[in-house]
Design a protein around this motif. Structure first.
Motif, short mmCIF file in Angstrom:
data_model
loop_
_atom_site.label_atom_id
_atom_site.label_comp_id
_atom_site.label_asym_id
_atom_site.label_seq_id
_atom_site.Cartn_x
_atom_site.Cartn_y
_atom_site.Cartn_z
N ASP A 77 45.90 42.27 38.46
CA ASP A 77 46.37 41.37 39.50
C ASP A 77 45.75 41.57 40.83
N VAL A 78 45.06 40.51 41.28
CA VAL A 78 44.27 40.43 42.58
C VAL A 78 45.05 39.59 43.46
N PRO A 79 45.33 40.16 44.83
CA PRO A 79 46.11 39.18 45.76
C PRO A 79 45.70 38.16 46.06
N LYS A 80 46.10 36.75 46.35
CA LYS A 80 45.65 35.64 46.41
C LYS A 80 44.62 35.42 47.48
N GLN A 81 44.87 36.09 48.86
CA GLN A 81 44.14 36.13 49.80
C GLN A 81 42.76 36.81 49.45
N SER A 82 42.85 37.71 48.62
CA SER A 82 41.52 38.35 48.24
C SER A 82 40.62 37.43 47.38
N LEU A 83 41.29 36.84 46.57
CA LEU A 83 40.71 35.90 45.81
C LEU A 83 39.93 34.69 46.52
N LEU A 84 40.73 34.30 47.66
CA LEU A 84 40.24 33.14 48.37
C LEU A 84 38.91 33.61 49.23
N GLU A 85 38.94 34.88 49.48
CA GLU A 85 38.05 35.36 50.35
C GLU A 85 36.62 35.73 49.51
N LEU A 86 36.79 36.01 48.39
CA LEU A 86 35.84 36.13 47.22
C LEU A 86 35.17 34.90 46.85
N GLY A 87 35.83 33.73 47.24
CA GLY A 87 34.90 32.62 46.84
C GLY A 87 35.88 31.58 45.75
N PHE A 88 37.24 31.95 45.35
CA PHE A 88 37.96 31.03 44.71
C PHE A 88 38.44 29.95 45.70
N THR A 89 38.76 28.68 45.11
CA THR A 89 39.63 27.78 45.55
C THR A 89 41.08 27.59 45.48
N GLU A 90 41.62 26.86 46.33
CA GLU A 90 43.18 26.81 45.95
C GLU A 90 43.38 25.91 44.83
N GLN A 91 42.45 25.09 44.23
CA GLN A 91 42.58 24.46 42.87
C GLN A 91 42.45 25.41 41.88
N ASP A 92 41.36 26.36 41.93
CA ASP A 92 41.37 27.39 41.00
C ASP A 92 42.80 28.29 40.76
N LEU A 93 43.19 28.78 42.04
CA LEU A 93 44.44 29.37 42.32
C LEU A 93 45.86 28.76 41.42
N ALA A 94 45.69 27.38 41.58
CA ALA A 94 46.77 26.62 41.24
C ALA A 94 46.91 26.50 39.86
N ASN A 95 45.91 26.96 38.92
CA ASN A 95 45.83 26.98 37.56
C ASN A 95 46.91 28.03 36.92
N PRO A 96 47.87 27.55 36.18
CA PRO A 96 48.97 28.68 35.99
C PRO A 96 48.27 29.52 34.88
N ASP A 97 47.16 29.16 34.17
CA ASP A 97 46.77 30.20 33.00
C ASP A 97 45.65 31.03 33.69
N LEU A 98 45.45 30.89 34.91
CA LEU A 98 44.44 31.59 35.50
C LEU A 98 44.73 33.34 35.41
N GLN A 99 43.63 33.94 34.78
CA GLN A 99 44.03 35.49 34.66
C GLN A 99 42.38 36.25 34.81
N ILE A 100 42.41 37.18 35.54
CA ILE A 100 41.31 38.04 36.01
C ILE A 100 41.55 39.04 35.20
N PHE A 101 40.36 39.71 34.69
CA PHE A 101 40.22 40.73 33.79
C PHE A 101 39.41 41.89 34.38
N GLN A 102 39.74 43.02 34.04
CA GLN A 102 38.87 44.24 34.32
C GLN A 102 38.23 44.98 33.38
N PRO A 103 37.13 45.67 33.39
CA PRO A 103 36.68 46.71 32.21
C PRO A 103 37.44 47.95 32.27
N ILE A 104 37.52 48.19 30.89
CA ILE A 104 38.22 49.53 30.81
C ILE A 104 37.48 50.60 30.13
N GLY A 105 37.16 50.46 28.93
CA GLY A 105 36.18 51.22 28.31
C GLY A 105 36.67 51.61 27.11
#
Length: 569
Positions: A468-496
């Motif tokens: 989970d990444v805060p919305k404001q952080s995603l916007l600052e990283l370059g995501f658009t409001e349209q990107d974040l409006a997608n209900p299926d949007l999921q960000i993944f991280q590496p585990i190992g």
């Protein structure tokens, strides 16, 4: 918490993981139930099924069982007591002896409840065993790299592999390489080459220093230390590699280039491009792995978005004009060029390339190794090509004004020209040509398409985890409001996990594909700067590298950390 039922010896471990917020009680109970069904202890189950980050599990185990926690990333593999036990035992039980102190042997394990493994090492070594807790993924990496069995490598239909060099030269040309020591050196070098291929490395570095010697592989774009041979082996390792690559082993004061061919089977061979460099403490050798199959991947495997692929194919279909690919060393430019050449490589097309050096041999294409020492420069090769009735010309790199002018002239007179430059983005490529001295009119009328690219590591499909990444952080990283409006949007991280390295496995291309539109041509003609060209490119709907990278993040292919590493914000 009272609803969690497991063995008493794991209760504190389970409670700590849940209380610290690493897993919900419901998810933990599901894991416990699944472990019981599989007849596993919960530690083994959590490790095997990647439900938590390896470090989280290791820290919890260390606290619960009162055993020391150690980071294998800082361990010097030269300390490995290899003579105490055999590789098969380590491979079977997935533990690794680290260091001996008197009658005590300290053994790395990710699961101290695996008593059978520790007992097997105790019985085999006749020493007292002290477990040290380590992260599971780092333990697997250590076992793979230091105790791996190269005999398990798949050589296709061949029972053996060979090197197409006369290895007898090894002892006749170098007084410092005793004949009795030839076989161990040969076997050691061969193992390193095979291991590099098996791990998917792109480069091998053999590096002498004042008090040590190290071997590193570049895997998925990141250098990793693999081995620390004794320093006294440095001269013999360098001599062996130079003999294999047909260099002059008596010349140690000047850089040299060579090539090794490793035959894996009757139909499969891997080439290594080799360079030696005299350093303060001896010769450093770097081997670049040249796998011909990488040139045959096809455009579908490179990672282009559909609209980008369409622009690339459209440019290739044009009878004339210039297609430029840009990016830093190691960004995959050669693979992109060869992919385009393979598409164009038909019976009715005459293709010539000038490369420094030719990395992969392509059947049906006339390839030329440039050699400035003899006067065969890029520009000289280009002039000769134009007298050879060419349809398609590929120039490995445009380095100077003379080469640029001849290439543009060829593009304007009925030829398809492909080449590379070293710039950071597609718009900067056009201004770079102008800074070389190419007239703006010639750039605007000859360049059809510019591709800037990077290679990003792919997330491991076995262990990547949502974050989970805060919305404001995603916007600052370059995501658009349209990107974040997608209900299926999921960000993944590496585990190992045991299947990957640090949560990544393989790489994918990130591209900026910019067609030179009439609006962009107008800016070029008016001597506009890269920022103006970039704005026109964005207005035309062409994604820049950052935006293309974020699309790969939204698709679950890579992580935000990786895109931040390979692109600028």
């Amino acid at each position: 918490m009272s609803g969690l039922h497991t063995s008493p010896k794991f209760s504190g471990f389970i409670r700590r993981l849940v209380e610290d917020g690493h897993m919900t009680a419901a998810n933990m109970q599901n894991a416990i139930d699944a472990a019981k069904k599989a007849k596993q202890d919960i530690v083994a189950h959590l490790i095997e099924h990647h439900r938590l980050a390896p470090l989280t599990i290791a820290e919890g185990i260390s606290l619960e069982f009162g055993e020391p926690l150690f980071d294998l990333a800082v361990y010097d593999t030269a300390l490995l007591p290899r003579e105490l036990t055999d590789n098969k035992l380590i491979q079977k039980h997935r533990v690794a002896p680290l260091i001996q102190r008197g009658q005590i042997l300290y053994v790395a394990t990710s699961n101290p409840t695996n008593i059978d493994a520790l007992d097997a090492i105790r019985f085999n070594t006749k020493l007292n065993i002290e477990p040290i807790i380590v992260e599971h993924n780092k333990l697997e990496k250590l076992i793979e790299q230091q105790f791996g069995d190269t005999s398990s490598f798949d050589f296709g239909d061949s029972e053996d592999f060979d090197l197409d060099v006369d290895v007898s030269q090894d002892t006749t040309q170098d007084d410092e390489t005793p004949q009795g020591d030839e076989s161990p050196i040969v076997k050691y070098i061969n193992k390193l080459l095979i291991d590099a291929i098996r791990m998917g490395a792109s480069d091998l570095h053999f590096e002498p220093y004042e008090k040590s010697y190290r071997v590193r592989y570049r895997v998925d774009g990141v250098l990793r230390q693999i081995a620390n041979p004794p320093l006294q082996m440095a001269t013999r390792l360098a001599s062996r590699l130079k003999v294999m690559s047909q260099m002059d082993i008596s010349e140690k004061r000047m850089p040299q280039d060579g090539r090794i061919k490793l035959k894996l089977s009757k139909t499969k061979a891997i080439d290594f491009r080799v360079n030696s460099l005299p350093t303060l403490f001896g010769e450093k050798l770097v081997l670049r792995i040249l796998d011909p199959s990488s040139a045959m991947l096809g455009i579908e495997a490179l990672g282009y978005e559909d609209e980008q692929k369409a622009l690339f194919m459209d440019a290739l279909e044009k009878p004339q004009g210039m297609l430029l690919i840009t990016g830093p060393t190691g960004s995959g430019k050669t693979v992109s060029l060869y992919t385009g050449l393979n598409i164009l490589n038909t019976e009715d097309t005459n293709i010539s390339t000038a490369e420094d050096p030719v990395e992969i041999n392509l059947e049906g294409i006339n390839q030329v190794n440039v050699n400035p020492k003899t006067g065969l420069t890029f520009s000289a090769a280009l002039k000769a090509f134009l007298r050879q009735d060419p349809d398609v010309i590929m120039v490995g790199e445009i380095r100077d004004l003379e080469t640029a002018e001849i290439a543009i002239k060829a593009a304007q007179t009925g030829h398809m020209v492909m080449s590379t430059l070293h710039t950071n983005s597609a718009p900067e490529t056009l201004t770079r040509l102008r800074n070389m001295g190419v007239p703006s009119f010639n750039i605007a009328t000859s360049v059809n398409l510019v591709i800037a690219q990077r290679l990003a590591r792919r997330l491991c499909s076995q262990c990547k985890a949502p974050v989970d990444v805060p919305k404001q952080s995603l916007l600052e990283l370059g995501f658009t409001e349209q990107d974040l409006a997608n209900p299926d949007l999921q960000i993944f991280q590496p585990i190992g996990c045991a299947e990957c390295r640090e949560g990544y496995k393989g790489r994918v291309g990130i591209y900026e594909v910019m067609k030179v539109t009439p609006a962009i041509s107008k800016i070029i003609m008016e001597d506009g700067n890269a920022l103006q060209i970039a704005a026109a490119s964005e207005q035309a709907g062409f994604n820049n590298l950052r935006r293309s990278g974020l699309k790969k993040v939204m698709q679950g292919i890579t992580s935000l950390q990786e895109i931040n590493r390979v692109t600028s914000e």
